[in-house]
Design an enzyme around this catalytic site. Structure first.
Site, PDB file in Angstrom:
ATOM      1  CG  HIS A  38      -1.892  -1.056   1.348  1.00 35.26           C
ATOM      2  ND1 HIS A  38      -1.867  -1.987   2.351  1.00 35.26           N
ATOM      3  CD2 HIS A  38      -2.970  -1.353   0.576  1.00 35.26           C
ATOM      4  CE1 HIS A  38      -2.894  -2.818   2.201  1.00 35.26           C
ATOM      5  NE2 HIS A  38      -3.568  -2.457   1.127  1.00 35.26           N
ATOM      6  CD  GLN A  62     -14.069  -5.363  -1.046  1.00 34.28           C
ATOM      7  OE1 GLN A  62     -14.270  -4.184  -1.322  1.00 34.28           O
ATOM      8  NE2 GLN A  62     -12.883  -5.932  -1.259  1.00 34.28           N
ATOM      9  N   GLY A 148      -2.899  -2.321  -6.718  1.00 33.32           N
ATOM     10  CA  GLY A 148      -1.829  -3.300  -6.895  1.00 33.32           C
ATOM     11  C   GLY A 148      -2.246  -4.410  -7.846  1.00 33.32           C
ATOM     12  CD  GLU A 149       0.595  -5.299 -12.654  1.00 26.96           C
ATOM     13  OE1 GLU A 149       1.509  -6.130 -12.464  1.00 26.96           O
ATOM     14  OE2 GLU A 149       0.501  -4.607 -13.690  1.00 26.96           O
ATOM     15  CG  ASP A 151      -6.155  -7.798  -4.778  1.00 27.96           C
ATOM     16  OD1 ASP A 151      -6.405  -8.947  -4.393  1.00 27.96           O
ATOM     17  OD2 ASP A 151      -5.687  -6.919  -4.037  1.00 27.96           O
ATOM     18  CB  SER A 186      -1.804 -10.317   1.307  1.00 28.63           C
ATOM     19  OG  SER A 186      -3.134 -10.496   1.753  1.00 28.63           O
TER      20      SER A 186
HETATM   21  O1  PAF Z   1      -8.131  -4.098  -2.782  1.00 23.97           O
HETATM   22  C1  PAF Z   1      -8.775  -3.655  -1.805  1.00 23.97           C
HETATM   23  O2  PAF Z   1      -8.214  -3.374  -0.736  1.00 23.97           O
HETATM   24  C2  PAF Z   1     -10.273  -3.456  -1.941  1.00 23.97           C
HETATM   25  O3  PAF Z   1     -10.847  -4.462  -2.705  1.00 23.97           O
HETATM   26  C3  PAF Z   1     -10.668  -2.059  -2.465  1.00 23.97           C
HETATM   27  C4  PAF Z   1     -10.174  -1.834  -3.890  1.00 23.97           C
HETATM   28  C5  PAF Z   1     -10.084  -0.995  -1.554  1.00 23.97           C
HETATM   29  C6  PAF Z   1     -12.178  -1.926  -2.470  1.00 23.97           C
HETATM   30  O4  PAF Z   1     -12.711  -2.095  -1.203  1.00 23.97           O
END
Ligand code: PAF
Length: 284
Positions: A38, A62, A148-149, A151, A186
């Protein structure tokens, strides 16, 4: 000095003030429990825009019903310190009710690119991601957003919705940041016991084995995938999927053909922890 915003109205005011000053904004959306991956996005954002905003929001839409929403790791104070040292101007950390207010019923669903891979294994996940990211893009009216790639499917979903909904954001994917031994950073790595942590780097090994096989001329997915599955299972992983797909439309590839950018995608459980990763394995 990093300013913390809690309400959508404050974000609108912040964004409007930036626009009035003719300044550009780069957004780094996160769910917090920040790591060096991050931070590298924030530092890159700093180079690309006048102002940088990070969002810290564990987005409930999500997560599936049996997923880790309630135990998702959090460290707000630590996160703010990291944002501060990365030069982030604004952290937006809303309460869920301020994001999904009473009567909320509007969702964004990206069709094709959300299918397969994590889309099949985590039903509704990408609808939740697409919805929150669209809301954040609309709220911040950001010029740039960085992801980030690691995900990779999420990144393609976001690129697609940005294009399809004419949001006009410059969506930038940045390479996965890895620990010294290759494990992709992660927030969920925190769940791993020391023993699981050692085994977990087998994902990187299995993907690299596939990459070397391709470099040595083995281009068939029906050979490469079982090899990777075997490597993962030997290390104690329960494999969710291993697939080889092209890097833009995410179509499954039976053969890694030259001139098509191919990636191997892995999702696997080490104990209770589900880890995902991907690596480019293109031929030639
Ligand atoms: O990758 C993440 O941390 C999340 O999926 C995001 C893009 C912040 C959406 O909640």
């Amino acid at each position: 000095m990093t300013t913390i915003l809690r309400h959508p109205k404050e974000v609108r005011e912040f964004s409007a003030a930036l626009k009035r000053q003719g300044k550009t904004l780069a957004l780094v959306p996160t769910m917090g429990f920040l790591h060096d991956g991050h931070v590298s996005l924030m530092r890159e954002a700093k180079k690309r825009a006048d102002s940088v905003a990070t969002t810290i929001f564990v987005n409930p839409t999500q997560f599936g019903p049996n997923e880790d929403l309630s135990v998702y790791p959090r460290d707000f104070e630590g996160d703010v310190k990291k944002c501060e040292s990365a030069g982030v101007d604004v952290v937006y950390a809303p309460a869920p009710d301020d994001v999904y207010g009473h009567g909320f019923q509007t969702y964004v669903k990206v069709e094709q690119v959300s299918q397969g891979l994590c889309g099949d294994k985590r039903p509704g996940h990408f609808r939740g991601v697409a919805t929150i990211v669209t809301k954040l893009f609309a709220l911040f009216r950001t010029d740039i957003a960085l992801f980030g790639e690691k995900d990779f499917q999420q990144l393609q979903v976001i690129k697609r919705l940005n294009l399809d909904l004419d949001l006009g954001v410059d969506v930038i994917g940045m390479p996965t940041i890895r620990e010294a031994d290759g494990l992709a950073m992660s927030s969920r790595n925190k769940y791993l016991s020391p023993e699981e942590r050692i085994k977990a780097l087998t994902i990187f090994r299995a993907m690299n084995e596939a990459k070397h096989s391709v470099a040595n001329g083995q281009l068939r997915a029906n050979i490469l995938i079982p090899q990777a599955v075997a490597t993962l299972e030997q290390a104690g992983f329960k494999v969710d999927y291993v697939e080889i797909r092209d890097s833009t439309e995410l179509q499954a590839l039976t053969v890694v053909v030259p001139n098509v950018t191919a990636r191997i995608f892995v999702a696997a459980y080490m104990g209770k922890t589900r880890l995902i990763d991907n690596l480019e394995i293109s031929a030639g």
